[in-house]
Design a protein around this motif. Structure first.
Motif, PDB file in Angstrom:
ATOM      1  N   TYR A  38       6.238  -4.058   6.696  1.00 41.49           N
ATOM      2  CA  TYR A  38       7.627  -3.307   6.440  1.00 41.49           C
ATOM      3  C   TYR A  38       7.143  -1.828   5.828  1.00 41.49           C
ATOM      4  O   TYR A  38       6.597  -1.754   4.906  1.00 41.49           O
ATOM      5  N   LEU A  39       7.929  -0.868   6.403  1.00 40.18           N
ATOM      6  CA  LEU A  39       7.795   0.375   5.959  1.00 40.18           C
ATOM      7  C   LEU A  39       8.914   0.781   5.079  1.00 40.18           C
ATOM      8  O   LEU A  39      10.022   0.650   5.485  1.00 40.18           O
ATOM      9  N   ILE A  40       8.585   1.071   3.943  1.00 41.41           N
ATOM     10  CA  ILE A  40       9.768   1.389   2.891  1.00 41.41           C
ATOM     11  C   ILE A  40       9.659   2.795   2.589  1.00 41.41           C
ATOM     12  O   ILE A  40       8.683   3.402   2.049  1.00 41.41           O
ATOM     13  N   LYS A  41      10.654   3.494   2.940  1.00 41.50           N
ATOM     14  CA  LYS A  41      10.717   5.060   2.702  1.00 41.50           C
ATOM     15  C   LYS A  41      11.949   5.321   1.834  1.00 41.50           C
ATOM     16  O   LYS A  41      13.052   4.572   1.616  1.00 41.50           O
TER      17      LYS A  41
ATOM     18  N   GLU B 218       0.758  -1.274  -0.163  1.00 37.32           N
ATOM     19  CA  GLU B 218      -0.014   0.275  -0.021  1.00 37.32           C
ATOM     20  C   GLU B 218       0.833   1.354  -0.029  1.00 37.32           C
ATOM     21  O   GLU B 218       1.965   1.160   0.752  1.00 37.32           O
ATOM     22  N   LYS B 219       0.528   2.326  -0.730  1.00 38.13           N
ATOM     23  CA  LYS B 219       1.001   3.459  -0.667  1.00 38.13           C
ATOM     24  C   LYS B 219       0.447   4.472   0.530  1.00 38.13           C
ATOM     25  O   LYS B 219      -0.659   4.541   0.418  1.00 38.13           O
ATOM     26  N   THR B 220       1.313   4.888   1.366  1.00 38.20           N
ATOM     27  CA  THR B 220       1.056   5.987   2.466  1.00 38.20           C
ATOM     28  C   THR B 220       1.517   7.168   2.396  1.00 38.20           C
ATOM     29  O   THR B 220       2.481   7.470   1.350  1.00 38.20           O
ATOM     30  N   ASP B 221       1.411   8.076   3.345  1.00 41.16           N
ATOM     31  CA  ASP B 221       1.984   9.404   3.472  1.00 41.16           C
ATOM     32  C   ASP B 221       3.371   9.228   3.675  1.00 41.16           C
ATOM     33  O   ASP B 221       4.494  10.095   3.387  1.00 41.16           O
ATOM     34  N   GLU B 222       3.855   8.190   4.666  1.00 38.79           N
ATOM     35  CA  GLU B 222       5.112   7.730   4.949  1.00 38.79           C
ATOM     36  C   GLU B 222       5.961   7.324   3.948  1.00 38.79           C
ATOM     37  O   GLU B 222       7.300   7.562   3.949  1.00 38.79           O
ATOM     38  N   GLY B 223       5.465   6.558   2.696  1.00 36.23           N
ATOM     39  CA  GLY B 223       6.186   5.966   1.944  1.00 36.23           C
ATOM     40  C   GLY B 223       5.312   4.635   1.441  1.00 36.23           C
ATOM     41  O   GLY B 223       4.166   4.858   0.794  1.00 36.23           O
ATOM     42  N   TYR B 224       5.865   3.520   1.412  1.00 38.42           N
ATOM     43  CA  TYR B 224       5.024   2.392   1.337  1.00 38.42           C
ATOM     44  C   TYR B 224       5.181   1.299   2.316  1.00 38.42           C
ATOM     45  O   TYR B 224       6.048   1.331   3.094  1.00 38.42           O
ATOM     46  N   LEU B 225       3.843   0.487   2.333  1.00 38.49           N
ATOM     47  CA  LEU B 225       3.969  -0.648   3.277  1.00 38.49           C
ATOM     48  C   LEU B 225       3.715  -1.921   2.551  1.00 38.49           C
ATOM     49  O   LEU B 225       2.794  -2.071   1.714  1.00 38.49           O
ATOM     50  N   LEU B 226       4.884  -2.879   2.660  1.00 43.53           N
ATOM     51  CA  LEU B 226       4.638  -4.305   2.350  1.00 43.53           C
ATOM     52  C   LEU B 226       4.028  -5.047   3.359  1.00 43.53           C
ATOM     53  O   LEU B 226       4.609  -5.241   4.585  1.00 43.53           O
ATOM     54  N   LEU B 227       2.990  -5.638   2.932  1.00 41.41           N
ATOM     55  CA  LEU B 227       2.279  -6.485   4.196  1.00 41.41           C
ATOM     56  C   LEU B 227       1.967  -7.870   3.739  1.00 41.41           C
ATOM     57  O   LEU B 227       1.855  -8.226   2.592  1.00 41.41           O
ATOM     58  N   GLU B 228       2.463  -8.427   4.756  1.00 42.28           N
ATOM     59  CA  GLU B 228       2.360  -9.872   4.832  1.00 42.28           C
ATOM     60  C   GLU B 228       1.374 -10.471   5.949  1.00 42.28           C
ATOM     61  O   GLU B 228       2.018 -10.555   7.120  1.00 42.28           O
ATOM     62  N   ASN B 229       0.362 -11.118   5.411  1.00 42.69           N
ATOM     63  CA  ASN B 229      -0.488 -11.428   6.386  1.00 42.69           C
ATOM     64  C   ASN B 229      -0.256 -13.052   6.856  1.00 42.69           C
ATOM     65  O   ASN B 229      -1.215 -13.479   7.566  1.00 42.69           O
ATOM     66  N   HIS B 230       0.632 -13.498   6.304  1.00 44.39           N
ATOM     67  CA  HIS B 230       0.641 -15.003   6.632  1.00 44.39           C
ATOM     68  C   HIS B 230       2.372 -15.321   6.500  1.00 44.39           C
ATOM     69  O   HIS B 230       3.188 -14.595   5.672  1.00 44.39           O
TER      70      HIS B 230
END
Length: 208
Positions: A204-207, A146-158
Protein backbone atom coordinates in the motif's frame (compact mmCIF):
# COMPACT_ATOMS: atom_id res chain seq x y z
CA UNK A 1 12.99 -13.22 10.79
CA UNK A 2 11.64 -14.94 13.89
CA UNK A 3 14.40 -16.04 16.26
CA UNK A 4 12.83 -19.44 16.88
CA UNK A 5 12.82 -20.45 13.19
CA UNK A 6 14.75 -23.70 12.66
CA UNK A 7 17.83 -23.68 10.43
CA UNK A 8 16.14 -25.55 7.58
CA UNK A 9 13.18 -23.14 7.66
CA UNK A 10 15.18 -19.89 7.52
CA UNK A 11 15.48 -19.91 3.73
CA UNK A 12 11.68 -20.20 3.48
CA UNK A 13 11.23 -17.17 5.74
CA UNK A 14 13.74 -15.16 3.70
CA UNK A 15 11.99 -15.95 0.42
CA UNK A 16 8.58 -15.20 1.92
CA UNK A 17 9.65 -11.85 3.37
CA UNK A 18 12.01 -10.65 0.67
CA UNK A 19 10.89 -12.39 -2.50
CA UNK A 20 12.90 -14.39 -5.07
CA UNK A 21 16.67 -14.39 -4.57
CA UNK A 22 19.82 -15.83 -6.07
CA UNK A 23 21.82 -18.53 -4.31
CA UNK A 24 24.50 -16.01 -3.33
CA UNK A 25 21.94 -13.58 -1.91
CA UNK A 26 20.33 -16.34 0.15
CA UNK A 27 23.75 -17.46 1.42
CA UNK A 28 24.49 -13.90 2.58
CA UNK A 29 21.12 -13.65 4.36
CA UNK A 30 21.70 -17.01 6.05
CA UNK A 31 25.29 -16.14 6.95
CA UNK A 32 26.63 -19.39 5.45
CA UNK A 33 28.60 -20.46 2.39
CA UNK A 34 26.98 -20.78 -1.01
CA UNK A 35 27.48 -24.55 -0.81
CA UNK A 36 25.70 -24.62 2.54
CA UNK A 37 22.86 -22.57 1.11
CA UNK A 38 22.70 -24.82 -1.95
CA UNK A 39 22.40 -27.88 0.30
CA UNK A 40 19.48 -26.34 2.20
CA UNK A 41 17.72 -25.21 -0.96
CA UNK A 42 18.09 -28.58 -2.65
CA UNK A 43 16.59 -30.23 0.43
CA UNK A 44 13.67 -27.80 0.44
CA UNK A 45 13.26 -28.29 -3.32
CA UNK A 46 13.04 -32.03 -2.77
CA UNK A 47 10.18 -31.38 -0.35
CA UNK A 48 8.44 -29.25 -3.00
CA UNK A 49 8.75 -26.04 -0.97
CA UNK A 50 11.05 -24.00 -3.23
CA UNK A 51 11.87 -23.87 -6.92
CA UNK A 52 14.49 -22.23 -9.13
CA UNK A 53 14.42 -20.77 -12.61
CA UNK A 54 17.00 -19.18 -14.87
CA UNK A 55 16.48 -15.41 -15.07
CA UNK A 56 18.54 -12.71 -16.75
CA UNK A 57 19.45 -9.75 -14.54
CA UNK A 58 21.11 -7.27 -16.85
CA UNK A 59 24.36 -8.25 -18.50
CA UNK A 60 26.10 -11.54 -18.02
CA UNK A 61 24.90 -15.09 -17.75
CA UNK A 62 21.37 -15.79 -16.46
CA UNK A 63 21.16 -16.52 -12.73
CA UNK A 64 19.31 -19.27 -10.94
CA UNK A 65 16.68 -17.45 -8.90
CA UNK A 66 14.94 -19.24 -6.04
CA UNK A 67 11.36 -18.65 -4.93
CA UNK A 68 8.62 -20.37 -2.95
CA UNK A 69 6.23 -22.83 -4.52
CA UNK A 70 2.53 -22.84 -3.68
CA UNK A 71 3.31 -25.54 -1.13
CA UNK A 72 6.01 -23.30 0.32
CA UNK A 73 3.57 -20.41 0.70
CA UNK A 74 1.12 -22.76 2.40
CA UNK A 75 3.62 -23.27 5.25
CA UNK A 76 2.46 -19.91 6.54
CA UNK A 77 -0.85 -20.03 8.39
CA UNK A 78 -4.20 -19.08 6.96
CA UNK A 79 -6.62 -18.20 9.74
CA UNK A 80 -8.99 -21.18 9.59
CA UNK A 81 -9.32 -20.67 5.83
CA UNK A 82 -11.55 -23.61 4.94
CA UNK A 83 -13.94 -22.99 7.83
CA UNK A 84 -14.17 -19.28 6.94
CA UNK A 85 -14.90 -20.07 3.29
CA UNK A 86 -17.64 -22.47 4.37
CA UNK A 87 -19.19 -19.79 6.58
CA UNK A 88 -19.06 -17.29 3.71
CA UNK A 89 -20.82 -19.74 1.42
CA UNK A 90 -23.46 -20.48 4.06
CA UNK A 91 -24.21 -16.79 4.70
CA UNK A 92 -24.32 -16.04 0.97
CA UNK A 93 -26.68 -18.96 0.22
CA UNK A 94 -28.92 -18.56 3.28
CA UNK A 95 -29.09 -14.80 3.80
CA UNK A 96 -27.84 -13.28 0.56
CA UNK A 97 -24.96 -11.06 -0.57
CA UNK A 98 -26.20 -8.01 1.35
CA UNK A 99 -26.05 -9.90 4.63
CA UNK A 100 -22.50 -11.02 3.85
CA UNK A 101 -21.50 -7.44 3.08
CA UNK A 102 -22.89 -6.33 6.45
CA UNK A 103 -20.88 -9.00 8.29
CA UNK A 104 -17.66 -7.91 6.56
CA UNK A 105 -18.43 -4.23 7.16
CA UNK A 106 -18.98 -4.96 10.85
CA UNK A 107 -15.61 -6.70 11.05
CA UNK A 108 -14.08 -3.65 9.37
CA UNK A 109 -15.64 -1.35 11.97
CA UNK A 110 -14.18 -3.51 14.74
CA UNK A 111 -10.74 -3.17 13.18
CA UNK A 112 -11.13 0.60 12.86
CA UNK A 113 -11.86 0.82 16.60
CA UNK A 114 -8.95 -1.46 17.44
CA UNK A 115 -6.40 0.32 15.23
CA UNK A 116 -7.59 3.84 16.08
CA UNK A 117 -7.47 3.06 19.79
CA UNK A 118 -3.79 2.20 19.55
CA UNK A 119 -3.02 5.30 17.45
CA UNK A 120 -4.50 7.85 19.83
CA UNK A 121 -1.10 9.08 21.02
CA UNK A 122 0.54 9.08 17.56
CA UNK A 123 2.19 12.45 16.86
CA UNK A 124 2.30 12.26 13.07
CA UNK A 125 1.40 10.13 10.05
CA UNK A 126 4.59 8.08 10.14
CA UNK A 127 3.96 7.07 13.73
CA UNK A 128 0.44 5.99 12.76
CA UNK A 129 1.87 3.87 9.94
CA UNK A 130 4.46 2.38 12.29
CA UNK A 131 1.71 1.40 14.73
CA UNK A 132 -0.45 0.00 11.93
CA UNK A 133 2.45 -2.10 10.61
CA UNK A 134 3.11 -3.45 14.12
CA UNK A 135 -0.53 -4.42 14.62
CA UNK A 136 -0.70 -6.11 11.21
CA UNK A 137 2.53 -7.99 12.00
CA UNK A 138 0.95 -9.24 15.23
CA UNK A 139 -2.12 -10.33 13.23
CA UNK A 140 0.02 -12.56 11.00
CA UNK A 141 0.46 -10.38 7.90
CA UNK A 142 4.29 -10.33 8.14
CA UNK A 143 4.03 -6.56 7.80
CA UNK A 144 6.49 -3.68 7.90
CA UNK A 145 6.74 -0.25 6.36
CA UNK A 146 9.35 1.64 4.38
CA UNK A 147 9.83 5.33 3.70
CA UNK A 148 10.22 6.15 -0.02
CA UNK A 149 10.56 9.21 -2.23
CA UNK A 150 6.82 8.97 -2.95
CA UNK A 151 5.69 8.57 0.64
CA UNK A 152 5.44 5.36 2.65
CA UNK A 153 4.97 1.73 1.66
CA UNK A 154 3.07 -0.58 3.98
CA UNK A 155 4.19 -4.07 2.95
CA UNK A 156 2.40 -7.30 3.88
CA UNK A 157 4.29 -10.42 2.84
CA UNK A 158 1.56 -12.83 3.91
CA UNK A 159 -2.23 -12.85 3.95
CA UNK A 160 -3.63 -15.01 6.77
CA UNK A 161 -7.17 -14.61 5.38
CA UNK A 162 -6.27 -15.36 1.77
CA UNK A 163 -8.78 -18.18 1.28
CA UNK A 164 -11.58 -16.01 2.65
CA UNK A 165 -10.51 -13.10 0.43
CA UNK A 166 -10.57 -15.37 -2.63
CA UNK A 167 -14.13 -16.35 -1.78
CA UNK A 168 -15.20 -12.75 -1.19
CA UNK A 169 -13.01 -9.89 -2.37
CA UNK A 170 -15.05 -7.44 -0.31
CA UNK A 171 -12.62 -8.34 2.48
CA UNK A 172 -9.89 -6.58 0.49
CA UNK A 173 -11.89 -3.45 -0.31
CA UNK A 174 -12.97 -3.21 3.34
CA UNK A 175 -9.34 -3.54 4.42
CA UNK A 176 -8.34 -0.65 2.15
CA UNK A 177 -11.13 1.53 3.54
CA UNK A 178 -10.04 0.63 7.07
CA UNK A 179 -6.48 1.82 6.42
CA UNK A 180 -7.73 5.04 4.87
CA UNK A 181 -10.03 5.72 7.82
CA UNK A 182 -7.52 5.12 10.60
CA UNK A 183 -4.72 7.07 8.89
CA UNK A 184 -7.03 10.04 8.42
CA UNK A 185 -7.68 12.70 5.82
CA UNK A 186 -4.01 13.71 5.71
CA UNK A 187 -3.18 10.43 3.96
CA UNK A 188 -4.11 8.93 0.60
CA UNK A 189 -3.85 5.14 0.58
CA UNK A 190 -3.53 3.15 -2.65
CA UNK A 191 -2.98 -0.59 -3.04
CA UNK A 192 -0.11 -1.05 -5.50
CA UNK A 193 0.47 -4.81 -5.14
CA UNK A 194 -2.18 -7.44 -4.49
CA UNK A 195 -1.67 -11.12 -3.70
CA UNK A 196 -5.00 -12.00 -5.27
CA UNK A 197 -3.85 -10.33 -8.51
CA UNK A 198 -0.78 -12.56 -8.62
CA UNK A 199 1.73 -10.44 -6.70
CA UNK A 200 3.87 -12.11 -4.05
CA UNK A 201 2.68 -9.64 -1.42
CA UNK A 202 0.20 -6.84 -0.77
CA UNK A 203 1.63 -3.33 -0.78
CA UNK A 204 0.00 0.00 0.00
CA UNK A 205 1.42 3.36 -1.05
CA UNK A 206 0.58 6.04 1.50
CA UNK A 207 1.02 9.68 0.46
CA UNK A 208 0.08 12.99 2.01
Amino acid sequence: MKKDVSENEKAIWILKNQGPKSLKEIAVELGITTEGARFQLMKLSGEGLVKSESISRGRGRPQQIWSLTEKGHSRFPDMHGHLTVKLIQTIRESLGENALDKVIASAGEDNIKKYSGQMQEAKDLEEKIRILARIREEEGYMAHYEKTDEGYLLLENHCPICEAAKACQNFCSTELRTFQTVLGDEAVVKRVDHILAGARRCAYLIKT
